[in-house]
Design a protein around this motif. Sequence first.
Motif: not given
Length: 435
Positions: A88-89, A91-92, A94-95, A171, A285, A288-289, A291-292
Amino acid sequence: MNGYWFLFRRVSRALWFLPALFCLSAVLVVALAYLSAAFFPEELEESAIPITVSADALRNILGIVASSMLTVAVFALSTLVNLLTSAAQTGSPRAVPLFSGNRAARTTISVFIGAFLFSIIGIIGLSSGIYTLGGRLILFIATLLVVFAVVWALIRWVREISVVGRVVEMTSRLEDATRQALDRLGRDGLYGCSEGEGSPIGHEVAAGSVGFVQHFDPHALQDIAEEKGLVIHVRVRPGDYVDHTTTIAVVVGEADEAVLKAIRGDFIIGEERTFDSDPGFGFLVLADVARRALSPGVNDPSTANHVLTVQTRLLTNWALKEKEEERKDPPYPRIRFAPVSPERLLDEAFRPISYEAATAAPDVQEALLRGLTSLARVAPDAFERAAATLAKDFMARAGSEGSHEPDIVALRKLAAGLTEGTWHNHQNEPEHQSQ
């Protein structure tokens, strides 16, 4: 996908489901050993079988399994929690359900917990003396199978913890989930329904709750429509936000309140979007990965480039599938649905990344334009105009962020070649008109 099957898939992916199933199986096996006396002759003696199956030997084996499996199960659960937190930290968040709901992790933990419960019940039965020699024989065979299952689960768990939490693994699972959702959507973007546009007049079905459309059941809707002689126009798609007054369907034909309520019940509305029938959520999602990865605290442009490649591959593979819009007999002819446009999917996949990419390293910016160029070249009918529009917007944002001028010049050259100069020609149209 049937609505009940959709709900079953959601429940079956819960972390508790398989452990509960394995525990039930363990209870049944021990009960079968107790009831096995009817299958063996009463005068069966230990000398008649090739191995010695004493109660003390079985109790020792089961005691070892019980004492070790409780520790291993707790360790496996704590390790999984730590790995999910790491995922979660990096990647995302929500995954994370793609990992916690992964069959390998759930099966492994289920074997550990099931083996523990099997051993405890077996020890209780042996201590109370309820097993005959035939029952102990079945219990011994089952114990050997449990030991082999535990060894297999341990090996599988070592492999699982070596990949959980890695961004590439995340991913990959996101790509698989999004591909499956695209398959359910279909190349024509209709979920197997008939195409329907415009504003039909009929009975409006309101959502009745606040949340996101997670799934609708075209098969159940088709059954209702055939039975009542109706045509149902679905006005939302999985992933859309709705509230109490949002019209989710328009029913053309005679329909009473009970029918409208049944139609409303075939739409599943929840607090958050899901991957099953919503490819747009998978694209978001993945974005999101990326963008992070582009955030200053992480600074991992290679991950963003990898995500852009995954997004491009998903969209091109979907666009190259044979279109089904000319099919004369769609599976759900009485259900009308406005097709999900390729432009909307491309926008969900690339636009969120373009915000951070505008100030990112040049290789990320080039990767974004390269992906748009590939989509426009491989599937011009689906993506050419949308890719050109997004490229124009991205170049305007990148230029306003004050990037290094030589980098901007290189990006303009790459963008000018998008879809064989389509974007460049559109950009110059006002100049020609002013002349």
